[in-house]
Structure formats: structure tokens, C-alpha cells
Scaffold this active site. Structure first.
Site, PDB file in Angstrom:
ATOM      1  N   SER A   1      56.187  75.393 -12.944  1.00 42.44           N
ATOM      2  CA  SER A   1      57.033  76.444 -13.518  1.00 42.44           C
ATOM      3  C   SER A   1      56.319  77.254 -14.593  1.00 42.44           C
ATOM      4  O   SER A   1      56.725  78.369 -14.889  1.00 42.44           O
ATOM      5  CB  SER A   1      58.312  75.846 -14.093  1.00 42.44           C
ATOM      6  OG  SER A   1      58.049  75.157 -15.288  1.00 42.44           O
TER       7      SER A   1
ATOM      8  N   LYS B   1      59.077  75.870 -21.504  1.00 43.00           N
ATOM      9  CA  LYS B   1      59.468  77.221 -21.075  1.00 43.00           C
ATOM     10  C   LYS B   1      59.050  78.242 -22.119  1.00 43.00           C
ATOM     11  O   LYS B   1      58.635  77.903 -23.224  1.00 43.00           O
ATOM     12  CB  LYS B   1      60.995  77.307 -20.872  1.00 43.00           C
ATOM     13  CG  LYS B   1      61.570  76.330 -19.863  1.00 43.00           C
ATOM     14  CD  LYS B   1      61.203  76.666 -18.430  1.00 43.00           C
ATOM     15  CE  LYS B   1      61.666  75.570 -17.486  1.00 43.00           C
ATOM     16  NZ  LYS B   1      61.040  75.662 -16.159  1.00 43.00           N
TER      17      LYS B   1
END
Lengths: 78, 189
Positions: B42, B86
């Protein structure tokens, strides 16, 4: 978890903030900023090779309000 | 002191120092600094899919001092026992497009919807997305996350896939700084 967050259209967002941002816009006080993220796809999943294409996200800051202004032309999407 | 107590003293002393060392590591890991492995695609290409270790500073815990463009470690909202890395792409009060990359992922479509759907990030929350928008489970799926879930800010990483010595002291074991990528656009754009 986050509280329920209503989805707004671009028109609603810009209409709601137009009065606040218009003055700064005229004075040229708004700043255009960006974050460049990526879209990666694996070419060879066994060897872990991948190719990433940049995806730029544009933001406009006026009067302390930040609105994302990425559109279909920002990343040359047709 | 009895002879039995005297003979046990080296062991009790070693035990005491072990407990203190564990407490020291726990406090350091919780409140000062964390060095931990990341996995998953990710955050490509910022972080490798495996064998990448990040340096996280804990003074940014609960989102204190975090800015848009920072990389963070947070507890996953749908499974708090797991951590996620993230990028913050929306601060409280910001108007963020939910998924502007949707068109590019669905090749061949010509929808304006990705550029029409906004949310305003609630107070005390941040909008986070993986740098690899094509393969990331993030705020686009589970909405903005409470700042209380932020465990630290990632400032650097070591890629253990790289050789130990790469010709320079500054990139031993694939060391590199992880910087904030929120930048002002130049006027000629």
C-alpha cells in the site's frame, strides 16, 4: 470510528466557501499545493518488480480553508 | 545475611536489571521511538512491500504536530491490533475528494464522479491514503480515522532488501529519510 460524514458535490463545497475564499482569490493570496502519490502495478509478482505512475493531487488554500481541486486534467486523464 | 541469601544475590540482581531493561524498552517503544517492520504494497514506492523497517517518532502520537503530507503509523480502525502505515492527505476541516484516482484505476471509463464527491474531514480526525493508490485499504474504505489512533510519525526507513554497504555512510541498509511531500506548486505550472 469516524462519525457519519455526508458526501458533498463540488458545487456544494465551492458554493459554501465561495464568500470566504473569493476575497483572498482576488488578492492572489490563495496558494496552490500538491501531494504526489502513485499508482503501482506489478510487472513480475514473483520477483517483486513493479511500475509506478505518479498521481498528483492538487489543493487550494484560501483563508485557512483547504479544498482539493484535483480534476480530470490534473493527471492528463482524457 | 544468611549464606542462602548471599548465594542468590547474583540471580536477584540479574533479574532486577532484566526487569528494568524491559521497562526501559517498553517506555521507549511506547513514548519515544519505535523501529518496526512494515509489510504490504500500500505504500509503494515509498516503502517496500517487505523487509522494510521504519523509524517512527512517538512525540507525534495522537496526531500531535502531524501535518498533511506526513507519513504515519496508526492502529487500523477495523482491527486495532494491526498497524498501518499511511500518508495524511486531509486534516480536520479540509474538503477532500474521496477517490480522485478512481477513473485511472477503472481504465476506459469517463466518469466525472471521482472529482465531484467530497467529504469534510471531521474535527479530531485525519484522512489517510496509501502512496500506492491502486493497492491500498485506507480512508477511501474506512473513512477518516480518529487522531487518537496515530501511534507515531515515520521519519526514516531501512530497506533490508538492499545490501548492508551501498558505498555511503548515509544509506547503510537502504537507509533514507521519509519526508513530507506536501509542497507548494510553482507559479509556472
Amino acid at each position: 470510528m469516524a462519525p457519519p460524514t455526508p458526501i458533498q458535490s463540488r458545487e456544494e463545497v465551492l458554493r459554501g466557501k465561495k464568500c470566504l475564499t473569493m476575497v483572498d482569490n482576488k488578492k492572489g493570496k490563495c496558494t496552490l499545493t500538491s501531494i504526489t502519490q502513485f499508482q503501482c502495478r506489478f510487472e513480475n509478482s514473483y520477483e517483486g518488480e513493479y511500475i509506478c505512475l505518479p498521481f498528483k493531487r492538487l489543493f487550494e488554500e484560501c483563508s485557512g480553508i483547504r479544498i482539493e481541486v484535483t480534476d480530470r486534467f490534473t493527471n492528463n486523464d482524457k | 545475611m544468611s549464606s542462602a541469601a548471599a548465594s542468590l544475590k547474583p540471580f536477584t540482581s540479574a533479574f532486577s536489571y532484566t526487569i528494568r531493561a524491559i521497562c526501559f524498552l517498553h517506555i521507549t517503544h511506547s513514548y519515544i521511538y519505535e523501529f518496526t517492520e512494515t509489510r504490504g504494497e500500500s505504500m509503494l514506492p515509498t516503502l517496500a512491500a517487505e523487509n522494510d523497517y521504519v523509524h517512527a517518532i512517538k512525540k507525534y502520537k495522537d496526531g500531535k504536530g502531524c501535518q498533511i503530507g506526513d507519513c504515519i503509523v496508526a492502529a487500523k480502525p477495523t482491527d486495532p491490533s494491526h498497524r498501518v502505515c499511511k500518508r495524511i492527505t486531509g486534516m480536520p476541516g479540509d474538503y477532500i475528494l474521496i477517490d480522485p484516482s478512481l477513473n485511472a484505476i477503472r481504465e476506459g471509463t469517463d466518469l466525472d464522479e471521482p472529482f465531484e464527491s467530497y467529504i469534510q474531514v471531521p474535527d479530531g480526525h485525519v484522512w489517510v491514503t496509501g502512496d500506492n493508490l491502486s493497492h491500498s485499504l485506507d480512508s477511501r474504505t474506512y473513512n477518516s480515522i480518529p487522531m487518537g489512533l496515530i501511534k507515531g510519525k515515520i521519519v526514516a526507513a531501512n530497506d533490508f532488501n538492499k545490501p548492508f554497504w551501498n558505498g555511503s555512510l548515509t544509506n547503510i541498509l537502504g537507509f533514507r529519510w521519509i519526508k513530507n511531500i506536501y509542497v507548494e506548486e510553482s507559479n509556472d505550472n
